[in-house]
Design a protein around this motif. Structure first.
Motif, PDB file in Angstrom:
ATOM      1  N   GLY A 127       0.845  -1.194   0.000  1.00  0.00           N
ATOM      2  CA  GLY A 127       0.000   0.000   0.000  1.00  0.00           C
ATOM      3  C   GLY A 127       0.868   1.225   0.000  1.00  0.00           C
ATOM      4  O   GLY A 127       0.909   1.984   0.969  1.00  0.00           O
ATOM      5  N   GLY A 143       2.220  -0.258  -6.417  1.00  0.00           N
ATOM      6  CA  GLY A 143       1.513   0.258  -5.253  1.00  0.00           C
ATOM      7  C   GLY A 143       0.014   0.054  -5.389  1.00  0.00           C
ATOM      8  O   GLY A 143      -0.524   0.064  -6.491  1.00  0.00           O
ATOM      9  N   ILE A 144      -0.644  -0.120  -4.244  1.00  0.00           N
ATOM     10  CA  ILE A 144      -2.092  -0.341  -4.242  1.00  0.00           C
ATOM     11  C   ILE A 144      -2.739   0.485  -3.142  1.00  0.00           C
ATOM     12  O   ILE A 144      -2.052   0.973  -2.236  1.00  0.00           O
ATOM     13  N   GLY A 145      -4.044   0.620  -3.202  1.00  0.00           N
ATOM     14  CA  GLY A 145      -4.795   1.317  -2.161  1.00  0.00           C
ATOM     15  C   GLY A 145      -5.145   0.359  -1.028  1.00  0.00           C
ATOM     16  O   GLY A 145      -4.938  -0.858  -1.130  1.00  0.00           O
ATOM     17  N   GLN A 148      -7.382  -2.618  -1.576  1.00  0.00           N
ATOM     18  CA  GLN A 148      -6.662  -3.712  -2.231  1.00  0.00           C
ATOM     19  C   GLN A 148      -5.726  -4.430  -1.256  1.00  0.00           C
ATOM     20  O   GLN A 148      -5.511  -5.633  -1.390  1.00  0.00           O
TER      21      GLN A 148
ATOM     22  N   SER B  81      -0.201   6.604  -3.296  1.00  0.00           N
ATOM     23  CA  SER B  81      -1.303   5.655  -3.469  1.00  0.00           C
ATOM     24  C   SER B  81      -2.357   5.786  -2.366  1.00  0.00           C
ATOM     25  O   SER B  81      -3.325   5.043  -2.368  1.00  0.00           O
ATOM     26  N   ARG B  82      -2.167   6.704  -1.438  1.00  0.00           N
ATOM     27  CA  ARG B  82      -3.057   6.789  -0.274  1.00  0.00           C
ATOM     28  C   ARG B  82      -4.536   6.797  -0.662  1.00  0.00           C
ATOM     29  O   ARG B  82      -5.029   7.696  -1.317  1.00  0.00           O
ATOM     30  N   GLU B  83      -5.243   5.788  -0.194  1.00  0.00           N
ATOM     31  CA  GLU B  83      -6.682   5.706  -0.466  1.00  0.00           C
ATOM     32  C   GLU B  83      -7.427   6.780   0.319  1.00  0.00           C
ATOM     33  O   GLU B  83      -8.565   7.117   0.015  1.00  0.00           O
ATOM     34  N   ILE B 105      -3.666   4.837  -9.872  1.00  0.00           N
ATOM     35  CA  ILE B 105      -4.000   4.285  -8.551  1.00  0.00           C
ATOM     36  C   ILE B 105      -5.180   5.046  -7.974  1.00  0.00           C
ATOM     37  O   ILE B 105      -6.089   4.462  -7.385  1.00  0.00           O
ATOM     38  N   ASN B 109      -8.644   3.458  -6.646  1.00  0.00           N
ATOM     39  CA  ASN B 109      -9.089   3.707  -5.270  1.00  0.00           C
ATOM     40  C   ASN B 109     -10.462   4.358  -5.237  1.00  0.00           C
ATOM     41  O   ASN B 109     -11.305   4.034  -4.403  1.00  0.00           O
ATOM     42  N   ASN B 112     -13.196   1.899  -6.028  1.00  0.00           N
ATOM     43  CA  ASN B 112     -13.376   0.964  -4.912  1.00  0.00           C
ATOM     44  C   ASN B 112     -14.112   1.588  -3.732  1.00  0.00           C
ATOM     45  O   ASN B 112     -14.433   0.899  -2.771  1.00  0.00           O
TER      46      ASN B 112
END
Ligand code: SF4
Lengths: 463, 197
Positions: A127, A143-145, A148, B81-83, B105, B109, B112
């Protein structure tokens, strides 16, 4: 029709495909840190799920940790809470944690490679957008949120659209004083901060091949800065030699078997890319950014472009106003207040050696506050063993303990409002290093030269 | 995830390019361990002075503009990438972000979290900004099923792309995780065959 390196690894990880074309990709290694994992653990808990493959998950605390007195409890309340939460979650879910005080603790993208967790042919996620770093080993890493992160916890898989493929070839020899950070800053200045969006980038060419693993990681690290999901480099002898003997790398016969497989990981001659760029290493000079995104970079000999020449003059002007610069001016001789040497881009042992070699026997300028923050406990231990810490301290640098530090200012290490900081990190966004901070991205060599001179100089003319 | 279908709303204009996630939600506000409450710090440093007083000239502090749609310049959501960036926008009350280009990203996000990224051409984006300039209360209609974004007064309509699977998820309020959990057997079969350790 041949396959690209990216295709080979991707295809080996497709579990299944859903209607419409998205694919379920298996993830070989999942790295986590304290900032982007708590909500994912909470999600698991709510659903009553365990971490599906704990042995494929590794945690560390890096973003919030103080860089002084790490043996003491974290002073800042919220940071301590988040780091404690990670410890609690890892214990509860059975995830291996290299937390504060552990000899393997460090910035997540520094420890993965140095422990040999990062290996060619693997898929890796975290993340964190700079997961692209691990691509230097010929891995697909991105990279992912947090949603995820939760998916990978629960299933070790992710739903993904296959990215497009780009190849960036850099041939030739670098000038003395020009290093891998300059290569990537140069590429981003040419492609812009969005030029790689939708792509996975393979870096190739003789200039890339000649780089050490550390230098390759610096390049892959900043792939995200042009919008790409990740970057990768075909593994070769340099890669294998780096991995041999590392903690989690295969040992003995298993290592030889692994190498035999790793040697199949390259782009076939007749493979094709959706986009290609070719650059000449000899054209690259020490690079600096002048604006508020990493695409706003120039060679040291160039002048800041004028707003009228920009795509969007209003955005460009806003950016220059924030930085306190004028279109058309040179950055040479600009007085600088702070120098930050660190971050997952440039905090490895090789970066520290490069800086030490330059500053040895010199004195930091009085107007500069210069901080060096190693990327991990292993890096700091090695640096001490080689006596680099003494070199830094004698030269007037503040040598700290490992963590993300002033790269993003989640701990106490912040650059004050309005101050200029020449930084070896990867992002010059507004306020990235602290509210109102003005960041100029550069190589460790340029940062070292700036600290000594007290102003921006061309490292090629120093020594 | 909450279901998304059609939205009719006025919009908030942010004609700035390269809005990175550090601007959307600065790092020092990422210390929370839940998903809620990030809206208060959305665009924190553009919205407030260091002493917490509002910056009058920032669009979120201008009462003329409101709505569930944010319209921004190209490369929205680049960087980290911070959601939390998607959470902050959603928590503040946005359901749609329109731009001529999104960072990867951020796009994923957003989807989602039930926040729809609508990518339109640069020309159409200009039309939207002009419509808001002419009338801050101008209405826009977003139809996810039809994949269209319309300027209600003029009838100008642009279609936008979204992955068919993700569209189905947003309309029904499904998470990827539900699907992935449903194929656990297939995942285990894959693991048994996989040669990469
Ligand atoms: S060093 Fe900076 S860029 Fe790297 S992981 Fe830490 S905060 Fe992110």
């Amino acid at each position: 029709m041949g396959k690209t390196l990216f295709d080979k690894i991707w295809e080996a990880h497709v579990v299944t495909e859903v209607e419409g074309g998205m694919q379920v990709i298996y993830i070989d290694r999942h790295l986590i840190h304290e900032v982007t994992s708590p909500q994912a653990f909470a999600g698991l808990e709510k659903r009553g799920l365990p971490v599906f493959r704990t042995e494929k998950t590794v945690a560390t605390a890096d973003h919030n940790v103080p860089t002084q007195n790490q043996h003491l409890p974290i002073q800042e309340k919220l940071s301590r809470f988040q780091v404690d939460k990670l410890t609690e979650n890892c214990a509860k879910f059975g995830v291996e944690l290299y937390g504060l005080g552990h000899p393997y603790q460090g910035i997540v993208h520094v420890i993965g490679p140095e422990l040999g967790i990062t290996q060619p042919g693997r898929t890796m996620v975290c993340g964190d957008s700079h997961t692209s770093t691990h691509g230097a080993f010929g891995a697909i890493a991105f990279g992912i949120g947090t949603s995820q992160v939760e998916q990978v916890f629960a299933t070790q898989c992710l739903l993904q659209n296959k990215p497009k493929r780009m190849r960036i070839t850099v041939d030739g020899t670098l000038q003395p004083g020009v290093v891998s950070k300059d290569i990537i800053l140069y590429i981003i200045s040419k492609l812009t901060a969005s030029g790689g969006t939708g792509y996975f980038v393979e870096y190739a060419g003789s200039a890339i091949r000649s780089l050490s693993m550390e230098a390759r990681m610096t390049i892959c690290n900043m792939s995200i800065e042009m919008g790409a999901r990740g970057g990768l480099i075909a593994p070769d002898e340099t890669t294998f030699n780096y991995l041999r003997g590392r903690e989690f790398a295969p040992k003995g016969d298993a290592f030889d078997q692994a190498v035999a497989y790793w040697q199949t990981l390259y782009t076939d001659e007749d493979a094709s890319f959706d986009q290609e760029y070719v650059f000449n290493a000899a054209d690259i000079e020490p690079m600096l950014t002048y604006g508020t995104n990493p695409g706003m970079g120039i060679k040291i000999s160039e002048h800041i472009p004028t707003p009228d020449s920009a795509d969007n003059p209003a955005t460009f002007r806003k950016s220059l106003a924030y930085m306190g610069f004028e279109g058309g001016e040179s950055l040479l001789n600009k007085p600088i207040d702070y120098v930050f040497i660190g971050s997952c881009t440039n905090s490895r042992i090789e970066d520290l050696r490069m800086v030490a070699e330059y500053v040895k026997g010199k004195q930091k300028a009085g107007n500069v506050n210069a901080m060096i923050v190693p990327g991990s406990q292993q890096v700091i231990t090695q640096a001490r063993a080689e006596g680099l810490d003494k070199v830094f301290i004698e030269a007037g640098f503040d040598f700290r303990e490992p963590g993300c530090s002033a790269c993003l200012g989640m701990n106490e290490d912040k650059i004050p409002k309005g101050a200029y900081c020449v930084s070896t990190s990867n992002r010059n966004f507004e306020g990235r290093q602290g509210p109102g901070a003005r960041t100029i991205l550069a190589s460790p060599l340029m940062a070292a030269a700036t600290a000594i001179a007290g102003k921006i100089v061309d490292v090629r003319n120093e020594q | 995830m909450e279901k998304f279908n059609t939205i009719k709303s006025s919009a908030v204009p942010l004609p700035i390019e390269e809005v990175d996630t550090d601007q959307i939600i600065p790092a020092r506000f990422l210390k929370a361990t839940t998903r809620e409450g990030f809206g208060d710090n959305l665009f924190r440093d553009w919205r407030y002075h260091s002493g917490d007083s509002a910056k009058e000239d920032f669009v979120l502090n201008n009462p003329i503009y409101a709505g569930e749609i944010l319209v921004a310049g190209k490369n929205f959501g680049c960087g980290s990438s911070r959601e939390h960036a998607a959470w902050a926008l959603h928590d503040y009350g946005f359901r749609v972000v329109v731009s001529s280009f999104f960072a990867d990203i951020f796009r994923s996000n957003a989807i989602n979290n039930g926040l729809l990224p609508v990518q339109v051409s640069g020309e159409f984006l200009d039309k939207i900004f002009q419509a808001i300039e002419a009338n801050p209360k101008a209405q826009f209609k977003v139809d996810l099923e039809a994949q269209t974004f319309s300027i209600v007064a003029s009838g100008d309509t642009a279609s936008f792309a979204i992955d068919p699977y993700k569209k189905m998820c947003m309309i029904n309020g499904y998470d990827d995780i539900d699907y992935l959990l449903s194929i656990r057997d297939e995942i285990e079969e894959f693991e048994a065959k996989q040669l990469i350790p």
